[in-house]
Motif scaffolding. Structure first.
Motif, short mmCIF file in Angstrom:
data_model
loop_
_atom_site.label_atom_id
_atom_site.label_comp_id
_atom_site.label_asym_id
_atom_site.label_seq_id
_atom_site.Cartn_x
_atom_site.Cartn_y
_atom_site.Cartn_z
N GLU A 66 0.80 -1.30 -0.04
CA GLU A 66 -0.06 0.11 0.00
C GLU A 66 0.73 1.20 0.07
O GLU A 66 0.66 1.95 0.88
N GLU A 270 -10.29 12.88 2.51
CA GLU A 270 -9.22 12.54 1.79
C GLU A 270 -8.82 13.62 0.85
O GLU A 270 -9.61 13.82 0.22
N PRO A 326 -16.06 6.58 -3.45
CA PRO A 326 -15.15 6.65 -2.25
C PRO A 326 -13.88 5.77 -2.04
O PRO A 326 -12.95 6.50 -1.86
N PRO A 327 -14.21 4.49 -2.31
CA PRO A 327 -12.66 4.00 -2.13
C PRO A 327 -11.82 4.08 -3.26
O PRO A 327 -10.45 4.25 -2.99
N HIS A 328 -12.28 4.30 -4.61
CA HIS A 328 -11.43 4.62 -5.50
C HIS A 328 -11.12 6.15 -5.66
O HIS A 328 -9.93 6.41 -6.08
N ARG A 330 -9.96 7.62 -3.01
CA ARG A 330 -8.82 7.70 -2.08
C ARG A 330 -7.48 6.96 -3.13
O ARG A 330 -6.45 7.52 -2.96
#
Length: 455
Positions: A66, A270, A326-328, A330
């Motif tokens: 990550e 973010e 949302p997750p993408h 980030r």
């Protein structure tokens, strides 16, 4: 030019003696760049071609990590150690493990800069490999030519938007985009302002009534009028006073519209490193568009209010991206960070298959916003766009580049074609002076942005 001691040491260890005449000569070869990454497993320096997109998502998948861009403090520490304005793409410079993109090996000659103050060196592949030693090579970059961000017709834009939504959200496609994106409807205040805009009999009293019906907006308008940016004489006691004496009908209408729409979506928690706040960008682009619009010849001049509103809303797609993916989002932040030289639309197209400009334009179209604003938002990254209302996106593009030239950092920098000035009827020298004055008032602009963000 004198070479950095840290650079000279690495070259000596690899038995490389660069041509002294090439230290400050013209660059002839493929430029390299180095990006410093880190995660809880440790640090990594990656080297790739300067103009390629570093696909951080793909790299992390390959490595099972990550990784993200290192903190600015870490980067600054290396700059202090080397005494350089930037870190050249040299394996071993940081002492961290090094990963080299395979496309680097396809270039005959490679340019490393800076290796001193205004100094660069050119190496052939053999010398670079001697310098690199036994570093690992992987494929983790994408040439920009492989990413198509060419502006399309609205119909094809809509198809791309829906395709991206289906791919990343598993939502059923419905008729209206705001339903598909599960966004709130157009705010009531914005609806009333749109109706006011198209009403030929609208007057100041109508606008004051709309503003006063929204207590937070009313307080905002009074705060704007009282700010040092407008240097109002005497105390601003009411919305009517702010509109009639200080700000004017058109400015209040467009500020209220921009604020109302900006509040329709939550600001994402973010952000990419170095991000200039949403409202700060909005105010800078609005002011820039307003300055350019007023400097254009009367026969070519766009409607000031719509140019200003386009600037206020230029980055609305950023909020939409954060809301829809949302997750993408980030992951997009991490990719924007490691590709600051590339326009955000290229990263978004590669990662999501759709850009913030497409999303914002589609949503504005469904909300019934003026065509001038829709065109401005959709084509703001395309200075060569020709079509109806093409002045508006050109003003946004030019304003952004003029602000970036003055260190504002609100997007990737690009050279400004001289032809663009002549097409807009602008004098480059006068425009530069006007923007020098605008940036000199940055404290007042920041204060206005702060008021918008706290509303």
């Amino acid at each position: 030019m004198e070479m950095s001691g840290a650079v000279r040491k690495l070259l000596n260890e690899a038995s490389i003696t660069p041509d002294p005449e090439a230290l400050n000569g013209p660059a002839s070869g493929a430029r390299l760049r180095m990006v410093l990454l880190a995660d809880d497993q440790g640090h990594l320096q990656v080297i790739c071609l300067q103009d390629d997109l570093l696909d951080l998502v793909g790299l992390n998948k390959q490595l099972g990590r990550e990784l993200r861009l290192v903190a600015r403090s870490d980067y600054g520490r290396f700059l202090k150690q080397t005494g350089l304005p930037g870190l050249p793409a040299m394996p071993g410079l940081t002492g961290w493990p090094t990963l080299v993109d395979q496309r680097v090996g396809q270039a005959e000659t490679l340019v490393l800069e800076p290796v001193g103050v205004d100094a660069r060196i050119t190496l052939n592949q053999a010398d670079f490999r001697a310098l690199a030693g036994q570093v690992e090579e992987r494929s983790f970059c994408v040439p920009l030519a492989a990413i198509d961000v060419t502006p399309r017709s609205p119909e094809r834009d809509q198809q791309q938007v829906f395709s991206a939504i289906e791919r990343f959200t598993n939502l059923r496609i419905r008729q209206r985009l705001e339903d598909t994106l599960e966004l709130p409807p157009l705010p009531e205040t914005a609806q009333r302002i749109i109706h006011l805009r198209v009403n030929p009999n609208a007057n100041m009293g109508d606008l004051v009534d709309i503003v006063e019906s929204d207590p937070s907006l009313a307080a905002q308008v009074v705060s704007w009028a009282s700010s040092s940016f407008y240097a109002a004489a005497g105390q601003v006691s009411s919305v009517h006073d702010a509109v009639s004496r200080i700000l004017g009908f058109d400015l209040v209408m467009n500020l209220a519209m921009g604020l109302s729409l900006g509040r329709a979506l939550k600001q994402p928690e973010e952000h990419p490193q170095g991000f200039v706040g949403y409202w700060q960008q909005a105010i800078w682009q609005a002011q820039a568009a307003g300055v350019l619009a007023t400097m254009m010849p009367r026969g070519q001049r766009p409607i000031f209010g719509l140019a200003y509103l386009s600037g206020l809303l230029h980055n609305f797609g950023y909020l939409v991206l954060a809301h829809v993916f949302p997750p993408h989002f980030r992951l997009a932040c991490r990719n924007w960070e490691v590709n600051p030289h590339i326009d955000t639309s290229v990263v978004e197209q590669h990662l999501l298959g759709v850009t913030r400009e497409q999303l914002a334009a589609e949503l504005m179209h469904n909300w019934g916003m003026p065509d001038e604003v829709i065109v401005a938002l959709r084509y703001q990254k395309s200075p060569g766009y020709h079509g109806k209302h093409d002045t508006y996106p050109r003003l946004l593009w030019l304003g952004r580049q003029l602000l970036n030239e003055r260190g504002l950092g609100i997007g990737a920098r690009a050279p400004i074609p001289e032809a663009l000035y002549s097409e807009l009827g602008l004098d480059p020298e006068s425009t530069a002076l006007a923007f020098d004055d605008l940036v000199a008032s940055k404290d007042a602009v920041a204060a206005m942005a702060g008021m918008m963000g706290n509303s």
